[in-house]
Write a protein that holds these residues in place. Structure first.
Motif, PDB file in Angstrom:
ATOM      1  N   TYR A 135       1.148  -0.888  -0.101  1.00  0.00           N
ATOM      2  CA  TYR A 135      -0.094   0.063   0.648  1.00  0.00           C
ATOM      3  C   TYR A 135       1.017   1.503   0.067  1.00  0.00           C
ATOM      4  CZ  TYR A 135      -3.736   3.576   1.508  1.00  0.00           C
ATOM      5  OH  TYR A 135      -4.319   4.529   1.463  1.00  0.00           O
ATOM      6  N   ILE A 136       0.593   2.452  -0.609  1.00  0.00           N
ATOM      7  CA  ILE A 136       1.077   3.633  -0.949  1.00  0.00           C
ATOM      8  C   ILE A 136      -0.275   4.576  -0.568  1.00  0.00           C
ATOM      9  CG2 ILE A 136       2.372   5.335  -1.947  1.00  0.00           C
ATOM     10  CD1 ILE A 136       3.475   3.336  -3.627  1.00  0.00           C
ATOM     11  N   GLY A 137       0.230   4.737   0.334  1.00  0.00           N
ATOM     12  CA  GLY A 137      -1.273   6.426   1.508  1.00  0.00           C
ATOM     13  C   GLY A 137      -0.446   7.779   1.253  1.00  0.00           C
ATOM     14  N   VAL A 138      -0.896   9.049   1.418  1.00  0.00           N
ATOM     15  CA  VAL A 138      -0.293   9.835   1.779  1.00  0.00           C
ATOM     16  C   VAL A 138      -1.460  11.296   2.614  1.00  0.00           C
ATOM     17  CG1 VAL A 138       0.506  12.531   1.295  1.00  0.00           C
ATOM     18  CG2 VAL A 138       0.928  10.375  -0.279  1.00  0.00           C
ATOM     19  N   SER A 139      -1.060  11.294   3.425  1.00  0.00           N
ATOM     20  CA  SER A 139      -2.364  12.010   4.523  1.00  0.00           C
ATOM     21  C   SER A 139      -3.061  13.081   3.853  1.00  0.00           C
ATOM     22  CB  SER A 139      -1.287  12.681   5.433  1.00  0.00           C
ATOM     23  OG  SER A 139      -1.841  13.857   6.600  1.00  0.00           O
ATOM     24  N   ARG A 140      -4.472  13.202   4.050  1.00  0.00           N
ATOM     25  CA  ARG A 140      -5.200  13.610   4.154  1.00  0.00           C
ATOM     26  C   ARG A 140      -4.862  15.253   3.702  1.00  0.00           C
ATOM     27  NH1 ARG A 140     -10.794  11.476   6.314  1.00  0.00           N
ATOM     28  NH2 ARG A 140      -9.321  10.174   7.930  1.00  0.00           N
ATOM     29  N   ARG A 141      -4.089  15.748   5.510  1.00  0.00           N
ATOM     30  CA  ARG A 141      -3.486  17.222   6.301  1.00  0.00           C
ATOM     31  C   ARG A 141      -2.859  17.464   4.630  1.00  0.00           C
ATOM     32  NH1 ARG A 141      -6.152  18.409  10.725  1.00  0.00           N
ATOM     33  NH2 ARG A 141      -7.614  16.585  11.395  1.00  0.00           N
ATOM     34  N   ILE A 142      -2.371  16.835   3.840  1.00  0.00           N
ATOM     35  CA  ILE A 142      -1.386  17.472   3.237  1.00  0.00           C
ATOM     36  C   ILE A 142      -2.478  17.310   2.249  1.00  0.00           C
ATOM     37  CG2 ILE A 142       0.478  17.222   1.608  1.00  0.00           C
ATOM     38  CD1 ILE A 142       1.842  15.068   3.293  1.00  0.00           C
ATOM     39  N   GLU A 143      -2.811  18.969   1.478  1.00  0.00           N
ATOM     40  CA  GLU A 143      -4.526  19.269   0.635  1.00  0.00           C
ATOM     41  C   GLU A 143      -3.377  19.399  -0.572  1.00  0.00           C
ATOM     42  OE1 GLU A 143      -5.668  22.270   2.781  1.00  0.00           O
ATOM     43  OE2 GLU A 143      -6.800  20.591   4.541  1.00  0.00           O
ATOM     44  N   LYS A 144      -2.127  20.468  -0.937  1.00  0.00           N
ATOM     45  CA  LYS A 144      -1.728  20.618  -1.881  1.00  0.00           C
ATOM     46  C   LYS A 144      -1.138  19.727  -2.859  1.00  0.00           C
ATOM     47  CE  LYS A 144       0.216  24.809  -0.443  1.00  0.00           C
ATOM     48  NZ  LYS A 144       1.730  26.037  -0.423  1.00  0.00           N
ATOM     49  N   SER A 162     -33.919  22.936   6.431  1.00  0.00           N
ATOM     50  CA  SER A 162     -33.044  23.641   6.291  1.00  0.00           C
ATOM     51  C   SER A 162     -32.223  23.719   7.334  1.00  0.00           C
ATOM     52  CB  SER A 162     -33.460  25.329   5.977  1.00  0.00           C
ATOM     53  OG  SER A 162     -34.394  25.814   6.411  1.00  0.00           O
ATOM     54  N   ASN A 163     -32.863  23.705   9.227  1.00  0.00           N
ATOM     55  CA  ASN A 163     -32.108  24.110  10.161  1.00  0.00           C
ATOM     56  C   ASN A 163     -31.121  23.640  10.482  1.00  0.00           C
ATOM     57  OD1 ASN A 163     -32.696  26.557  10.391  1.00  0.00           O
ATOM     58  ND2 ASN A 163     -34.743  25.801  11.382  1.00  0.00           N
ATOM     59  N   ARG A 164     -31.975  21.708  10.519  1.00  0.00           N
ATOM     60  CA  ARG A 164     -30.966  20.343  10.531  1.00  0.00           C
ATOM     61  C   ARG A 164     -29.834  20.237   9.392  1.00  0.00           C
ATOM     62  NH1 ARG A 164     -36.698  18.825  11.390  1.00  0.00           N
ATOM     63  NH2 ARG A 164     -37.053  18.204   9.237  1.00  0.00           N
ATOM     64  N   GLN A 165     -30.111  20.471   8.567  1.00  0.00           N
ATOM     65  CA  GLN A 165     -28.849  20.506   7.644  1.00  0.00           C
ATOM     66  C   GLN A 165     -27.926  21.371   8.307  1.00  0.00           C
ATOM     67  OE1 GLN A 165     -28.209  18.461   5.146  1.00  0.00           O
ATOM     68  NE2 GLN A 165     -30.203  17.311   6.236  1.00  0.00           N
ATOM     69  N   LEU A 166     -28.002  22.947   8.102  1.00  0.00           N
ATOM     70  CA  LEU A 166     -27.389  23.468   8.570  1.00  0.00           C
ATOM     71  C   LEU A 166     -26.784  23.214  10.463  1.00  0.00           C
ATOM     72  CD1 LEU A 166     -25.843  26.329   9.591  1.00  0.00           C
ATOM     73  CD2 LEU A 166     -28.522  27.199  10.644  1.00  0.00           C
ATOM     74  N   VAL A 167     -27.338  22.376  11.516  1.00  0.00           N
ATOM     75  CA  VAL A 167     -26.676  22.031  12.566  1.00  0.00           C
ATOM     76  C   VAL A 167     -25.646  20.635  11.988  1.00  0.00           C
ATOM     77  CG1 VAL A 167     -26.997  20.547  14.583  1.00  0.00           C
ATOM     78  CG2 VAL A 167     -28.572  22.548  13.761  1.00  0.00           C
ATOM     79  N   LEU A 168     -26.152  19.948  10.571  1.00  0.00           N
ATOM     80  CA  LEU A 168     -25.930  18.819  10.897  1.00  0.00           C
ATOM     81  C   LEU A 168     -24.331  19.283  10.379  1.00  0.00           C
ATOM     82  CD1 LEU A 168     -25.735  15.563  10.739  1.00  0.00           C
ATOM     83  CD2 LEU A 168     -26.581  15.864   8.706  1.00  0.00           C
ATOM     84  N   GLN A 169     -24.078  20.290   8.519  1.00  0.00           N
ATOM     85  CA  GLN A 169     -23.136  20.689   8.733  1.00  0.00           C
ATOM     86  C   GLN A 169     -21.959  21.795   9.927  1.00  0.00           C
ATOM     87  OE1 GLN A 169     -22.000  19.972   5.127  1.00  0.00           O
ATOM     88  NE2 GLN A 169     -20.308  20.928   5.300  1.00  0.00           N
ATOM     89  N   THR A 170     -22.843  22.227  10.447  1.00  0.00           N
ATOM     90  CA  THR A 170     -21.923  22.528  11.780  1.00  0.00           C
ATOM     91  C   THR A 170     -21.180  21.150  12.282  1.00  0.00           C
ATOM     92  OG1 THR A 170     -23.844  24.559  11.684  1.00  0.00           O
ATOM     93  CG2 THR A 170     -21.519  24.246  13.790  1.00  0.00           C
ATOM     94  N   LEU A 171     -21.370  20.642  12.354  1.00  0.00           N
ATOM     95  CA  LEU A 171     -21.308  19.258  13.237  1.00  0.00           C
ATOM     96  C   LEU A 171     -19.624  19.027  11.930  1.00  0.00           C
ATOM     97  CD1 LEU A 171     -20.661  17.354  15.685  1.00  0.00           C
ATOM     98  CD2 LEU A 171     -22.864  15.931  14.501  1.00  0.00           C
ATOM     99  N   LYS A 172     -19.917  18.816  10.476  1.00  0.00           N
ATOM    100  CA  LYS A 172     -18.873  18.654  10.155  1.00  0.00           C
ATOM    101  C   LYS A 172     -18.281  19.203  10.386  1.00  0.00           C
ATOM    102  CE  LYS A 172     -22.114  15.689   7.022  1.00  0.00           C
ATOM    103  NZ  LYS A 172     -22.729  15.317   5.557  1.00  0.00           N
ATOM    104  N   ASN A 173     -18.560  20.327  10.222  1.00  0.00           N
ATOM    105  CA  ASN A 173     -17.237  21.160  10.112  1.00  0.00           C
ATOM    106  C   ASN A 173     -16.358  21.568  10.915  1.00  0.00           C
ATOM    107  OD1 ASN A 173     -17.682  21.625   7.707  1.00  0.00           O
ATOM    108  ND2 ASN A 173     -18.923  23.801   8.551  1.00  0.00           N
ATOM    109  N   ALA A 174     -16.767  21.390  12.489  1.00  0.00           N
ATOM    110  CA  ALA A 174     -15.833  20.859  13.711  1.00  0.00           C
ATOM    111  C   ALA A 174     -15.323  19.529  13.981  1.00  0.00           C
ATOM    112  CB  ALA A 174     -16.945  21.088  14.964  1.00  0.00           C
ATOM    113  N   MET A 175     -15.439  18.729  12.863  1.00  0.00           N
ATOM    114  CA  MET A 175     -15.029  17.768  13.933  1.00  0.00           C
ATOM    115  C   MET A 175     -13.865  17.511  12.212  1.00  0.00           C
ATOM    116  SD  MET A 175     -17.707  15.293  15.402  1.00  0.00           S
ATOM    117  CE  MET A 175     -15.966  13.976  15.381  1.00  0.00           C
ATOM    118  N   HIS A 176     -14.105  18.665  11.354  1.00  0.00           N
ATOM    119  CA  HIS A 176     -12.964  18.180   9.985  1.00  0.00           C
ATOM    120  C   HIS A 176     -11.730  18.849  10.860  1.00  0.00           C
ATOM    121  CE1 HIS A 176     -10.624  18.882   6.835  1.00  0.00           C
ATOM    122  NE2 HIS A 176     -10.538  19.981   6.501  1.00  0.00           N
ATOM    123  N   GLU A 177     -11.527  19.552  12.217  1.00  0.00           N
ATOM    124  CA  GLU A 177     -10.657  19.811  12.810  1.00  0.00           C
ATOM    125  C   GLU A 177     -10.116  18.469  13.880  1.00  0.00           C
ATOM    126  OE1 GLU A 177      -8.738  23.105  12.504  1.00  0.00           O
ATOM    127  OE2 GLU A 177     -11.136  23.489  11.177  1.00  0.00           O
TER     128      GLU A 177
END
Length: 503
Positions: A137-146, A353-368
């Motif tokens: 296998y060869i893999g590259v960290s997702r945090r290397i974005e370029k 639309s509010n449920r999707q807003l909350v879900l996107q907020t959670l996903k964005n925060a989990m991205h860190e």
């Protein structure tokens, strides 16, 4: 973003906090008696093979046998991308037999009634690479974005990768040269060869390779270019960190700073925020709150508006509370190192639309979060499901033990944790007192832990060699409570009769 690492270390306990813009976001603890097993490599002996479960139990020398699932049994040449299909194509009884010796690595620490989970897929981590000697296998960290850098690294590793082995490129690899990779690959290959030689000459069960200490992992895994400073309050730990950085991250060595303070974690109020991270209820700034309940199989989080009543209408109030809660939940999962299945009961919202807003907020925060996670979305019952990779014990499991006072219904701080708290208070009192005798009253379990540490290390307070400590166990005390005060001359005779004297 301002990013710091705080290292609070002494002879009995090491704590590492990652602080971003003044807020602790990750906490790692290593203390005597609760060392991490994840990453350890053992020569194990198969005890039972269970075809109905597609699993085997392996004796690796621990109290409980380790669990080895069919999907974690690999053979040389297996493709990493196809590992999930192994249980469908092979039977555990064809791969393992009772009494057979097998080299395994701990993937998950023992938790609750369960033993460690192990795998035959070995991984050896370096500063910039992870060597996988059992799969292609060869893999590259997702945090290397370029994309151009990802392409360069993949091409370079494809050229250098040992035949029949796999390599994952870590985030710290960005910008590194071919020569640096060659040196690290050779080092990891030598380590693997040493493990293989030990496996051939030893009798199971036997530890073949132990994962590095928390100080070593701090430099290897946490000290990156985005870290502005690393503060450490122990001179020996400071020298160790410097030595490790000289080899693994020489350009970042100057960012390691010594700060002589027992209250290092009071910086940015880290101590109080971490204590709140052990609480069941977490208050939000708006006045709402979270209830976090841990079960053996999953974690349940309930969101409540609490004191927050809003300004305009109910839907806006609920949505605002849920969005704030989503960001705080991501932080708490990361800080507490909660893994596995997580179910969140947000307050019911009427608009999609509010449920999707909350879900996107959670996903964005989990991205860190550096730990791999996946948010699945709302179920038919209005609950949000997510998973977060689970390896070791959470902070709560590390710092706490089942409470003898409530027969397992709740938890109290472990005796070693209580000792580390009273130790800091004792040192602070000594600094402000001319009396060099201290009277310490604790629960008998804490006293026993102190005596054990004293017997093993010869001292409990190496910083004050001229002091004497009179320790008394009190069965009526709560396991987390203690008394520390200077001992005057008029109380000395009485203390000698009822206390154990530790220097």
């Amino acid at each position: 973003m301002n990013k710091e690492i705080l290292v609070d270390a002494n002879a009995f306990n090491t704590r590492v906090a990652v602080v971003e813009d003044g807020t602790p976001v990750e906490l790692y603890v290593e203390q005597e008696g609760s060392e991490r097993l994840v990453g350890n490599i053992y020569l194990g002996k198969v005890q039972n093979v269970l075809p109905g479960m597609q699993a085997a139990f392996v004796d690796i020398g621990l109290e409980k046998n380790a669990f080895l699932y069919a999907g974690d049994v690999f053979t040389p040449g297996d493709a990493y991308d196809e590992l999930e299909t192994i249980p469908e194509t092979r039977k555990i009884s064809d791969m393992l037999k009772p009494g057979q010796s097998v080299v395994v690595q701990v993937a998950k620490d023992p938790i609750g009634t369960k033993g460690a989970r192990v795998t035959t897929h070995l991984t050896l981590a370096g500063r910039s690479l992870v060597l996988m000697p059992t799969v292609e296998y060869i893999g590259v960290s997702r945090r290397i974005e370029k994309e151009d850098e990802r392409t360069r690294l993949r091409k370079l590793i494809k050229e250098l990768k040992p035949e029949g082995m796999g390599i994952i490129v870590r985030t710290a690899s960005a910008g590194r040269t071919k020569e640096a990779f060659i040196e690290e690959i050779e080092s990891l290959k030598l380590l693997y060869e040493d493990i293989r030689k030990k496996a051939k000459s030893q009798r199971a069960p036997k530890l073949l390779h132990a994962e590095q200490s928390l100080l070593f992992r701090t430099v290897r895994d946490l000290l990156m270019r985005d870290v502005d400073r690393l503060f450490v309050n122990d001179r020996d730990a400071f020298e160790q960190l410097k030595d490790i950085a000289s080899v693994m991250a020489p350009k970042l060595k100057a960012r390691i700073l010594f700060k002589d303070s027992e209250a290092l974690f009071e910086r940015c109020e880290a101590e109080s925020k971490i204590e709140k991270a052990l609480a069941r209820k977490v208050w939000l700034k708006s006045g709402g709150y979270l209830i976090i309940d841990r079960a053996e199989a999953l974690t349940v989080i309930d969101v409540n508006t609490g004191k927050y009543v809003g300004k305009d209408n109910l839907e806006k109030t609920i949505t605002a509370t849920n969005c704030e809660a989503a960001a705080e939940i991501a932080l708490q999962l990361r800080l507490r190192d909660i893994g596995g299945i997580v179910v969140i009961d947000f307050i019911d919202m009427e608009k999609e639309s509010n449920r999707q807003l909350v879900l996107q907020t959670l996903k964005n925060a989990m991205h860190e979060d550096h730990t791999r996670s996946h948010v699945f979305g709302f179920t038919r019952l209005g609950l949000v499901e997510l998973t977060r990779k689970k390896t070791g014990r959470s902070i709560g499991d590390t710092l706490k033990v089942t409470c003898p006072c409530c027969e397992g219904e709740g938890k109290v701080l472990a005796p070693h944790t209580v000792f580390n708290k009273l130790r800091k208070q004792t040192l602070q009192i000594l600094k402000g007192s001319k009396i060099r005798r201290m009277y310490i009253e604790v629960h008998p379990d804490v006293k026993a832990a102190m005596e054990s540490l004293f017997k093993k290390n010869g001292t409990l307070f190496p910083e004050v060699p001229d002091a004497t400590f009179y320790v008394r166990g009190n069965e009526t005390m709560h396991p987390e409570k203690y008394v520390v005060r200077p001992l005057p001359d008029k109380k000395l005779a009485e203390a000698k009769r009822v206390c154990t004297v530790l220097h």
